[in-house]
Design a protein around this motif. Structure first.
Motif, mmCIF file in Angstrom:
data_model
loop_
_atom_site.group_PDB
_atom_site.id
_atom_site.type_symbol
_atom_site.label_atom_id
_atom_site.label_comp_id
_atom_site.label_asym_id
_atom_site.label_seq_id
_atom_site.Cartn_x
_atom_site.Cartn_y
_atom_site.Cartn_z
ATOM 1 N N GLY A 95 -42.796 -52.607 -51.289
ATOM 2 C CA GLY A 95 -42.814 -51.693 -52.427
ATOM 3 C C GLY A 95 -42.720 -50.253 -51.998
ATOM 4 O O GLY A 95 -43.441 -49.831 -51.096
ATOM 5 N N ARG A 97 -43.525 -47.503 -53.665
ATOM 6 C CA ARG A 97 -44.740 -46.738 -53.968
ATOM 7 C C ARG A 97 -45.974 -47.398 -53.344
ATOM 8 O O ARG A 97 -46.814 -46.733 -52.744
ATOM 9 N N ARG A 98 -46.086 -48.722 -53.518
ATOM 10 C CA ARG A 98 -47.284 -49.426 -53.056
ATOM 11 C C ARG A 98 -47.500 -49.253 -51.550
ATOM 12 O O ARG A 98 -48.643 -49.138 -51.083
ATOM 13 N N VAL A 145 -46.113 -43.380 -59.994
ATOM 14 C CA VAL A 145 -46.206 -44.761 -60.461
ATOM 15 C C VAL A 145 -46.405 -44.801 -61.973
ATOM 16 O O VAL A 145 -45.770 -45.590 -62.685
ATOM 17 N N ASP A 148 -43.291 -43.949 -63.668
ATOM 18 C CA ASP A 148 -42.333 -45.048 -63.541
ATOM 19 C C ASP A 148 -42.577 -46.147 -64.576
ATOM 20 O O ASP A 148 -41.636 -46.717 -65.115
ATOM 21 N N ASP A 206 -44.136 -52.377 -57.790
ATOM 22 C CA ASP A 206 -43.444 -51.202 -58.312
ATOM 23 C C ASP A 206 -42.445 -51.583 -59.394
ATOM 24 O O ASP A 206 -41.923 -52.707 -59.418
#
Length: 411
Positions: A95, A97-98, A145, A148, A206
């Motif tokens: 991911g 972002r993760r 996030v 998003d 994400d």
């Protein structure tokens, strides 16, 4: 079976992006990782770090704390846009972002575990830069996030929920470590950061990202493209964060040296609890109302005014009773500001593919204010005492509301 939250996209976003339904488990994981992040930073900054520095250098504790705090905030200034743009560009399977949320949490844990081993100001400062820098990066990514995954007319509510992690982390962390030594307190905080990041590491998937052309792969913010509204929001955020940072950077010393209460660490915990109560009640309420009526600026301006009134009270009357009332009012104003301003700024960046970079740039305003605050506070306390310090904080709060007014693209 998970009960989905209804998500309604605004007209502007219906044509450009489809938002999936939000689950309560995802919101809970978002809250948990945010809570761990703030416990790691704020519990340490409010109690452990000042106590640690006072043991090492009791004669110049204010100066030493100011230098270390400024160094950490400078690391956050750098990490927010850097990690934000890296999260925009990352294409790892785990991911985009993760990966950076988990990595930032791991960095904070390692630095917190190293802190009790440091018995020089330089050693403490180096570790603290990793703690604050890690938090700066995590915060920038989590803001992206939410942008998003959450439609515009739900962001005030979701940011209010996520924003509760900051005061809850402050209170819970402060209560946990207020009676502990630095050798015990830092490891306890580190364990909490790791445990609270685990749910997001497991389920924080994400949202699908748009395809990007080579022309879009810019690493630096395009300030001209962001426009004047972004600049107004940035300076408003800077002023608001400077106000709160000036009010809290020497809170432990203020209670000990000015109000002269018997247990200043416990006093910090009480004021933090009242501050949190104001944020919880007002932040959620105003965030929801702002979503429903589709207006942001008026609530930011009102919140700034309430913060200014609270800070003026602390400046003019240095008593425990006034501090209690002011902490509650300051929490109410800050809670409304956090919920609505965060939602407002997510509506300003123009390119969905650059959300991490643009929101990281916006978060530089808050981190930059934290860098400046200890330097300003040292001068204020040295020349005009705590009265001058809190009055300047009140002026910054008023200014933060006025700077939002020229924004045209968001109501």
């Amino acid at each position: 079976m998970r009960r989905p939250l209804e998500v309604r996209a605004s007209p502007a976003e219906k044509t450009s992006q489809t938002f999936a339904p939000l689950s309560y488990s995802w919101i809970a994981a978002l809250f948990a990782v945010s809570l761990g992040m703030w416990i790691g930073l704020l519990a340490s900054a409010q109690v452990l770090l000042p106590s640690h520095i006072e043991i090492i250098n009791p004669v110049r504790k204010e100066w030493s704390l100011g230098v270390v705090t400024a160094a950490g905030a400078l690391a956050a200034v750098i990490s927010a846009p850097v990690v934000g743009v890296l999260s925009d560009r990352t294409r790892w399977r785990f991911g985009q972002r993760r990966s950076w949320v988990v990595g930032g949490s791991a960095l904070c844990v390692a630095a917190l575990l190293a802190l009790p081993l440091q018995w020089s100001i330089v050693g403490v400062g180096v570790c603290w830069t990793f703690v604050h820098g890690g938090v700066g990066g995590i915060h920038a990514v989590l803001c992206a996030v939410i942008a998003d995954r959450v439609a515009v007319d739900r962001r005030g509510t979701v940011f209010a929920i996520a924003g509760l992690a900051q005061p809850v982390g402050l209170v819970a962390g402060t209560l946990l470590v207020s009676s502990l030594s630095v050798e015990t307190g830092y490891p306890l905080v580190a364990v909490l950061v790791a445990l609270l990041a685990l749910p997001y590491a497991l389920i924080g998937r994400d949202a699908p990202r748009p395809e990007r052309s080579a022309r879009d792969e810019r690493w630096l913010p395009d300030l001209k493209a962001l426009g004047p509204d972004f600049a107004w929001a940035w300076t408003g955020r800077f002023a608001a964060q400077l106000a709160t940072s000036l009010a809290t950077v020497y809170l432990l010393y203020f209670l000990r040296d000015e109000i002269r209460i018997d247990d200043p660490a416990a006093g910090v915990a009480v004021l933090s609890l009242l501050f949190t109560a104001g944020i919880v009640v007002v932040g959620l309420l105003i965030g929801r109302i702002s979503d429903r009526i589709g207006r942001r600026k008026v609530f930011v301006i009102i919140a700034a005014g309430l913060m200014a009134v609270a800070l003026t009270g602390m400046a003019l009357i240095s008593t425990w009773t006034v501090a209690v009332v002011a902490a509650t009012a300051l929490g109410a104003g800050y809670g409304a500001y956090l919920a609505v301003d965060q939602a407002l700024v997510t509506q300003l960046p123009r390119d969905n593919g650059d959300r991490g970079k643009d929101l990281g740039t916006m978060n530089m305003a808050g981190s930059g204010a934290v860098v400046l605050a200890p330097v300003v506070a040292i001068v204020c306390v040295g020349h005009g005492g705590y009265t001058f310090l809190f009055l300047l904080a009140a002026v910054m709060a008023v200014l933060s509301g006025l700077l939002i007014q020229p924004i045209r693209s968001v109501r």
